[in-house]
Design an enzyme around this catalytic site. Structure first.
Site, PDB file in Angstrom:
ATOM      1  N   CYS A  91       0.810  -1.226   0.000  1.00 18.33           N
ATOM      2  CA  CYS A  91       0.000   0.000   0.000  1.00 18.33           C
ATOM      3  C   CYS A  91       0.838   1.269   0.000  1.00 18.33           C
ATOM      4  O   CYS A  91       0.333   2.333  -0.351  1.00 18.33           O
ATOM      5  CB  CYS A  91      -0.947   0.004   1.192  1.00 18.33           C
ATOM      6  SG  CYS A  91      -2.175  -1.308   1.136  1.00 18.33           S
ATOM      7  N   GLN A 152      -5.397  -8.915   6.216  1.00 17.78           N
ATOM      8  CA  GLN A 152      -5.241  -7.648   6.911  1.00 17.78           C
ATOM      9  C   GLN A 152      -6.419  -7.361   7.832  1.00 17.78           C
ATOM     10  O   GLN A 152      -6.263  -6.693   8.854  1.00 17.78           O
ATOM     11  CB  GLN A 152      -5.042  -6.518   5.903  1.00 17.78           C
ATOM     12  CG  GLN A 152      -3.746  -6.660   5.124  1.00 17.78           C
ATOM     13  CD  GLN A 152      -3.384  -5.405   4.361  1.00 17.78           C
ATOM     14  OE1 GLN A 152      -4.101  -4.413   4.374  1.00 17.78           O
ATOM     15  NE2 GLN A 152      -2.258  -5.445   3.681  1.00 17.78           N
ATOM     16  N   ARG A 216     -19.608   9.500   1.991  1.00 17.19           N
ATOM     17  CA  ARG A 216     -21.010   9.308   2.373  1.00 17.19           C
ATOM     18  C   ARG A 216     -21.401  10.344   3.423  1.00 17.19           C
ATOM     19  O   ARG A 216     -20.659  10.589   4.368  1.00 17.19           O
ATOM     20  CB  ARG A 216     -21.238   7.895   2.933  1.00 17.19           C
ATOM     21  CG  ARG A 216     -20.996   6.793   1.902  1.00 17.19           C
ATOM     22  CD  ARG A 216     -21.439   5.438   2.454  1.00 17.19           C
ATOM     23  NE  ARG A 216     -20.643   5.018   3.580  1.00 17.19           N
ATOM     24  CZ  ARG A 216     -19.530   4.293   3.486  1.00 17.19           C
ATOM     25  NH1 ARG A 216     -19.077   3.933   2.296  1.00 17.19           N
ATOM     26  NH2 ARG A 216     -18.857   3.939   4.571  1.00 17.19           N
ATOM     27  N   HIS A 344      -9.125   4.002  -1.179  1.00 16.90           N
ATOM     28  CA  HIS A 344      -7.752   3.507  -1.050  1.00 16.90           C
ATOM     29  C   HIS A 344      -7.357   2.750  -2.318  1.00 16.90           C
ATOM     30  O   HIS A 344      -7.393   1.512  -2.361  1.00 16.90           O
ATOM     31  CB  HIS A 344      -7.676   2.606   0.181  1.00 16.90           C
ATOM     32  CG  HIS A 344      -6.331   2.034   0.469  1.00 16.90           C
ATOM     33  ND1 HIS A 344      -5.155   2.533  -0.075  1.00 16.90           N
ATOM     34  CD2 HIS A 344      -5.954   0.988   1.250  1.00 16.90           C
ATOM     35  CE1 HIS A 344      -4.126   1.815   0.360  1.00 16.90           C
ATOM     36  NE2 HIS A 344      -4.591   0.864   1.166  1.00 16.90           N
ATOM     37  N   CYS A 374       0.425   1.907   6.658  1.00 15.42           N
ATOM     38  CA  CYS A 374       0.774   0.505   6.866  1.00 15.42           C
ATOM     39  C   CYS A 374       0.875  -0.198   5.515  1.00 15.42           C
ATOM     40  O   CYS A 374       0.253   0.214   4.528  1.00 15.42           O
ATOM     41  CB  CYS A 374      -0.256  -0.174   7.754  1.00 15.42           C
ATOM     42  SG  CYS A 374      -1.947  -0.144   7.113  1.00 15.42           S
ATOM     43  N   GLY A 376       1.419  -4.220   3.529  1.00 18.85           N
ATOM     44  CA  GLY A 376       1.391  -5.665   3.631  1.00 18.85           C
ATOM     45  C   GLY A 376       2.768  -6.241   3.909  1.00 18.85           C
ATOM     46  O   GLY A 376       3.771  -5.751   3.413  1.00 18.85           O
TER      47      GLY A 376
END
Length: 388
Positions: A91, A152, A216, A344, A374, A376
């Site tokens: 990420c 995750q 939203r 993301h 963070c 992986g």
């Protein structure tokens, strides 16, 4: 002594990463090419000057395989002399792309470089490379970590338990993210950083996409509490307090202060400190905590010196655990919303966060900003930027 400055940063609005999402009809190479062209137009950049395009992408398979960074430059119509490379630090791929670009500029290997990234999760689903080719860890890693979860969501549940983060606290964090993003949209804070994209909707009508699609409005704790917790029975992590699956791309122009002046560019920010850290790969999502500590230690700054934080909201437990561990001011954390609201797009997220951060710093006269996310496998990048 050479430094590394960010001249400008631009991104697409983030689309929902599913069929029918605003950007789902656009090939990731074409989406990348769009932000490259927009960056060049905004800065009056002659692409001939670009020494490299350093591009983040996580799922490097199918339409995102075969070096999307190189093809982005070609798709943008840039000279064939402009190379490109694709980076995978999960990420944090495009944040790492910025680190590589800054290091190259400071060392003199580059004079002018573009860093950024892309992910089209509607066209190349998350985990596509794994499903095609099997588990990537190998027997030695799996032997070292019994029952390696590679999930995750499970890690996010473990972090919530470790830091005592209950369901209501996580859901409120998600509501705050959407509220902040909605306020930023209403006040026009994103307009200077988003390049509009011409898209064709599912019904065949053409329109301009320039507003993040995942925000939203009017959510409630009651509605969020009704969502299932798929990673743990009676758990606390739900789709409502996790990041959204998304499509998007972002790019930053990086050079030295001297070269910027020579080209008539006014930089936004300087790359002050750039670090990467590792943590355990089982919970895997706590990396921003040691990465932030490492960045502050190397910079000589304190957490209170930082005026704005962009900590990727992969899950609400990640950013809240970071905030509790560091003691950072909650009001300075993702002030324009985070990945739970904005989305993301994996390999593009690091560059999206940094684009949002540098514009927020300039718009509000904030001297120092810090970004971390963070990654992986149990890693995290952290970057401290200083307003020029």
């Amino acid at each position: 002594m050479r430094d590394a400055v960010i001249v400008d940063a631009v991104r697409t609005a983030v689309g929902k990463g599913k069929p029918g999402g605003a950007l789902s009809g656009i090939h990731p190479v074409d989406l990348s090419a769009h932000v490259l062209k927009a960056l060049a137009e905004r800065t009056h950049l002659d692409p001939e000057l670009v020494d490299d395009v350093v591009w983040g992408c996580v799922s490097q398979v199918g339409e995102q395989g075969f070096c999307v960074g190189r093809h982005a430059a070609l798709g943008a119509g840039w000279p064939e002399s402009v190379p490109g490379v694709t980076v995978d630090r999960q990420c944090g791929s495009s944040q790492q792309a910025v680190h590589f670009a800054a290091a190259g500029v400071i060392s003199g290997q580059y004079d002018v470089v573009v860093a950024g990234g892309v992910e089209s999760m509607s066209r190349v689903p998350m985990g596509a490379a794994l499903s095609a080719f099997g588990r990537p860890m190998g027997s030695l890693v799996e032997k070292r970590y019994d029952n390696f979860p590679f999930n995750q969501g499970t890690g996010a549940e473990m972090i919530a338990e470790e830091f005592g983060l209950g369901r209501e606290v996580l859901d409120q964090h998600a509501l705050d993210s959407h509220a902040r993003a909605a306020r930023a949209q209403d006040e026009g804070r994103f307009k200077g950083q988003i390049t509009p994209v011409a898209v064709t909707g599912p019904d065949g009508t053409a329109h301009v996409f320039d507003t993040d699609e995942g925000v939203r409005r009017g959510g409630t704790l009651e509605a969020l509490s009704a969502l299932k917790t798929p990673f743990k029975e009676c758990g606390v992590v739900s789709a409502g307090n996790a990041s959204q699956i998304s499509d998007g791309s972002a790019a930053l122009l990086i050079t030295t202060s001297e070269i910027a002046a020579r080209n008539g560019w006014t930089p936004i920010a300087r790359v002050h400190t750039a670090v990467v850290a590792g943590t355990d790969p089982v919970t895997m999502l706590k990396g921003p905590i040691p990465a932030t500590a490492k960045a502050l230690r190397r910079s000589g700054l304190s957490i209170d010196d930082i005026g704005a934080f962009e900590i990727n909201e992969a899950f609400a437990s990640v950013s809240l655990a970071w905030q509790r561990a560091t003691g950072a001011d909650y009001d300075r954390l993702n002030p324009n919303g985070g990945a739970m609201a904005l989305g993301h797009p994996l390999g593009g997220s690091g560059a999206r966060l940094m684009t949002t951060l540098v514009h927020h710093m300039r718009d509000n006269g904030i001297r120092y900003g810090l970004q971390s996310m963070c990654e992986g496998g149990g890693m995290a990048n952290a970057t401290i930027l200083e307003l020029v």
